[in-house]
Design an enzyme around this catalytic site. Structure first.
Site, PDB file in Angstrom:
ATOM      1  CG  ASP A 126      -2.003  -1.044   1.165  1.00 29.23           C
ATOM      2  OD1 ASP A 126      -2.436  -1.388   0.044  1.00 29.23           O
ATOM      3  OD2 ASP A 126      -2.442  -1.505   2.226  1.00 29.23           O
ATOM      4  CG  ASP A 144      -6.554  -1.651  -1.724  1.00 26.18           C
ATOM      5  OD1 ASP A 144      -6.762  -2.869  -1.885  1.00 26.18           O
ATOM      6  OD2 ASP A 144      -5.654  -1.206  -0.994  1.00 26.18           O
TER       7      ASP A 144
END
EC number: 3.4.23.36
Length: 166
Positions: A126, A144
């Site tokens: 991330d 995401d």
């Protein structure tokens, strides 16, 4: 004259899988760039509310189960593969429904992008980090984002379909 049997147009998977592949490509290239450029945990502010930061997520959305003993890697990988099979089935059956199929293609690309991370790295990479004042949204990635946009489009498509049937 005899009619020939042909596959219905709804079985056209290629365009939707192409969209998923584009999502996977951008997701993986962005993660490779971040891995080569940033040290783990280092935060690089781009604006007063947005930063790039390299973090590893061993759990699911928002770090759910990230502190578990390691079983979650395989559970979420299996879940992603299962979702892939279901989505491919739905795309094959409903490929002519453009918005529905687009939403599924985005979800598929995002899910597979994160599955690739789990298989290759053991965690999801991330790097997109939003924060305002004392409020901080958990870091996320392009996969995401594709899943979220796909889910919003899926809900919109269903609401539109329900309203149209009244």
């Amino acid at each position: 004259m005899a009619k020939t049997l042909s596959k219905p147009a709804s079985g056209a998977l290629a365009p939707w899988l192409g969209i998923s592949l584009i999502v996977i490509l951008f997701d993986q290239l962005s993660k490779i760039a971040i891995l080569k450029t940033f040290a783990y945990g280092a935060q690089h502010a781009l604006t007063s509310f947005f930063s790039l930061v390299l973090v590893y997520n061993r759990g699911a959305a928002f770090g759910f189960l990230s502190t578990a003993s390691g079983w979650q890697r395989w559970a979420f990988t299996a879940l992603g593969i299962g979702a892939t099979l279901v989505i491919c089935f739905l795309l094959r059956r409903h490929g002519q429904q453009r918005l529905f199929s687009l939403s599924l293609a985005l979800i598929l690309g995002g899910a597979l992008g994160n599955v690739i991370d789990r298989l290759v790295y053991g965690h999801v990479i991330d790097f997109l980090d939003f924060h305002v004042g004392g409020w901080h949204f958990p870091a996320f990635n392009l996969a995401d984002s594709a899943i979220t946009v796909g889910a919003v489009l899926l809900v919109y498509d269903e609401l539109r379909r329900v309203r149209g049937s009244r």
